[in-house]
Motif scaffolding. Structure first.
Motif, short mmCIF file in Angstrom:
data_model
loop_
_atom_site.label_atom_id
_atom_site.label_comp_id
_atom_site.label_asym_id
_atom_site.label_seq_id
_atom_site.Cartn_x
_atom_site.Cartn_y
_atom_site.Cartn_z
N VAL A 31 56.00 74.53 56.39
CA VAL A 31 54.55 74.45 56.19
C VAL A 31 54.28 73.67 54.91
CG1 VAL A 31 52.41 75.74 55.81
CG2 VAL A 31 54.17 76.68 57.33
N PHE A 32 53.34 72.73 54.98
CA PHE A 32 52.91 72.00 53.79
C PHE A 32 51.46 72.34 53.50
CE2 PHE A 32 50.83 68.43 51.70
CZ PHE A 32 51.67 68.22 50.61
N LEU A 33 51.18 72.78 52.29
CA LEU A 33 49.82 73.14 51.89
C LEU A 33 49.22 72.01 51.05
CD1 LEU A 33 50.54 76.84 50.80
CD2 LEU A 33 49.51 76.08 52.96
N PRO A 215 60.20 80.47 51.05
CA PRO A 215 61.10 79.64 51.85
C PRO A 215 60.33 78.80 52.87
CG PRO A 215 61.92 81.89 51.72
CD PRO A 215 60.53 81.91 51.16
N ASN A 216 60.65 77.52 52.94
CA ASN A 216 60.11 76.59 53.94
C ASN A 216 58.60 76.33 53.79
OD1 ASN A 216 62.71 76.64 55.14
ND2 ASN A 216 62.15 78.50 56.25
N VAL A 217 58.05 76.66 52.64
CA VAL A 217 56.64 76.37 52.37
C VAL A 217 56.57 75.38 51.20
CG1 VAL A 217 54.38 77.27 51.68
CG2 VAL A 217 55.87 78.62 53.18
N TYR A 218 55.93 74.25 51.44
CA TYR A 218 55.81 73.18 50.45
C TYR A 218 54.32 72.97 50.13
CZ TYR A 218 60.61 72.09 51.92
OH TYR A 218 61.95 72.16 52.22
N SER A 219 54.06 72.28 49.05
CA SER A 219 52.68 72.01 48.69
C SER A 219 52.59 70.77 47.82
CB SER A 219 52.07 73.22 47.95
OG SER A 219 50.69 73.03 47.73
N GLN A 236 51.42 60.45 47.67
CA GLN A 236 52.80 60.38 47.21
C GLN A 236 53.46 61.75 47.26
OE1 GLN A 236 54.85 58.17 46.86
NE2 GLN A 236 56.39 58.63 45.31
N HIS A 237 52.73 62.79 46.88
CA HIS A 237 53.28 64.15 46.97
C HIS A 237 53.64 64.47 48.42
CE1 HIS A 237 51.17 65.75 43.05
NE2 HIS A 237 51.97 64.73 42.83
N GLY A 238 52.75 64.13 49.34
CA GLY A 238 53.01 64.40 50.75
C GLY A 238 54.23 63.66 51.26
N ALA A 244 61.70 65.80 51.73
CA ALA A 244 62.43 67.03 51.41
C ALA A 244 62.51 67.95 52.63
CB ALA A 244 61.75 67.74 50.25
N ILE A 245 61.41 68.04 53.38
CA ILE A 245 61.39 68.86 54.59
C ILE A 245 62.36 68.31 55.62
CG2 ILE A 245 59.96 69.54 56.57
CD1 ILE A 245 57.57 69.62 54.61
N HIS A 246 62.37 66.99 55.79
CA HIS A 246 63.28 66.35 56.75
C HIS A 246 64.73 66.65 56.40
CE1 HIS A 246 64.95 63.36 59.46
NE2 HIS A 246 65.64 62.86 58.44
N GLN A 247 65.06 66.53 55.12
CA GLN A 247 66.44 66.78 54.68
C GLN A 247 66.83 68.24 54.89
OE1 GLN A 247 66.49 65.41 50.63
NE2 GLN A 247 66.59 63.24 51.21
N ALA A 248 65.90 69.16 54.63
CA ALA A 248 66.19 70.58 54.80
C ALA A 248 66.41 70.92 56.27
CB ALA A 248 65.05 71.42 54.22
N LEU A 249 65.58 70.36 57.16
CA LEU A 249 65.73 70.63 58.59
C LEU A 249 67.00 69.99 59.15
CD1 LEU A 249 62.03 70.17 59.82
CD2 LEU A 249 63.27 72.31 59.37
#
Length: 256
Positions: A31-33, A215-219, A236-238, A244-249
């Motif tokens: 999840v990205f906030l 865990p698994n929550v980004y913002s 840029q943050h997104g 980072a999400i792609h690498q983790a998955l």
């Protein structure tokens, strides 16, 4: 954006109202906030909810989306409170739309204004009057409870701090627009899971890859840390969070 494929937009849902972070956390791998700063800062004065007083960003939003500028409500005498580009934009637009008196008021001096010199010159060229070293003291209302103007307290710098001089003055107005900054809407993170997010003051705490304490929550964007409040910065943050999400998955898939 939708032409990229694989993107679904769900409308009419608001985190903190009919949607909870706990639900998103269970339904998705990550999840990205990107909540931004949706609440306008309050003046802290009696009568702030009176008709005729509103956040500048709310009016600018209506202005930018209007198909016919002639349908917009334009007050003849306007006060804009603030010193940033939003305040300057608001004051300039009101002057261009036909307001006969537009006064921009800031509690410090011209040199402390965050608006660029270029923006300030545009405002002056459009007839905006700039009043510095003054802060809101009282909202003046008419017999119907509508905005009639504002009383300001004169200020000055004393030993590096801002203080009032004891003198006041009044400016008559039919509308007051506040452009004194945005705050984080805490209601967006009101459910039990969201309450576990670590924060730095009002902002969500993230690491260098924009991961939160959950865990698994980004913002990212304005809701994570003070900055220039620029769209390009939030984008840029997104982008960095997406990597980072792609690498983790991908790491999880390899482990499986």
């Amino acid at each position: 954006m939708l032409e990229i494929g694989g993107i679904e937009i769900q409308y009419g849902q608001r985190l903190g109202e009919d949607l909870e972070l706990a639900t998103l956390h269970k339904q998705y791998d990550s999840v990205f906030l990107g909540l931004g700063l949706g609440a306008s800062r309050a003046l802290g004065l009696t009568g702030e909810q009176a008709p005729g007083l509103m956040p500048a960003v709310d009016y600018i939003k209506v202005l930018r989306q209007a198909d016919d500028l002639g349908t917009l409500a334009v007050a003849k005498r306007c006060i804009v409170i603030g010193a940033g580009n939003t305040a300057i934009d608001m004051a300039t637009q009101m002057a261009r739309l036909g307001a006969t008196e537009v006064t921009l008021v800031y509690r410090r001096g011209i040199e402390a204004m965050s608006a660029t010199d270029h923006e300030q010159e545009i405002a002056k060229a459009n007839g905006v009057r700039m009043v510095t070293w003054a802060q809101p003291d009282e909202i003046l209302l008419d017999d119907q409870g509508r905005v009639a103007g504002m009383r300001f307290a004169k200020t000055h710098d004393q030993a590096g701090g801002l203080t009032t001089t004891g003198e006041t003055f009044e400016v008559a107005a039919d509308a007051i627009f506040k452009a004194i900054g945005q705050d984080f809407e805490g209601e967006s993170l009101s459910d039990a899971t969201a309450a576990e997010l670590a924060r730095d003051g009002e902002r969500i705490h993230v690491d260098e890859t924009f991961r939160t304490s959950l865990p698994n929550v980004y913002s990212g964007g304005d809701c994570v840390k003070p900055g220039q409040d620029l769209t390009v910065q939030a984008v840029q943050h997104g982008k960095l969070a997406a990597h980072a999400i792609h690498q983790a998955l991908a790491a999880k898939q390899e482990a499986a």
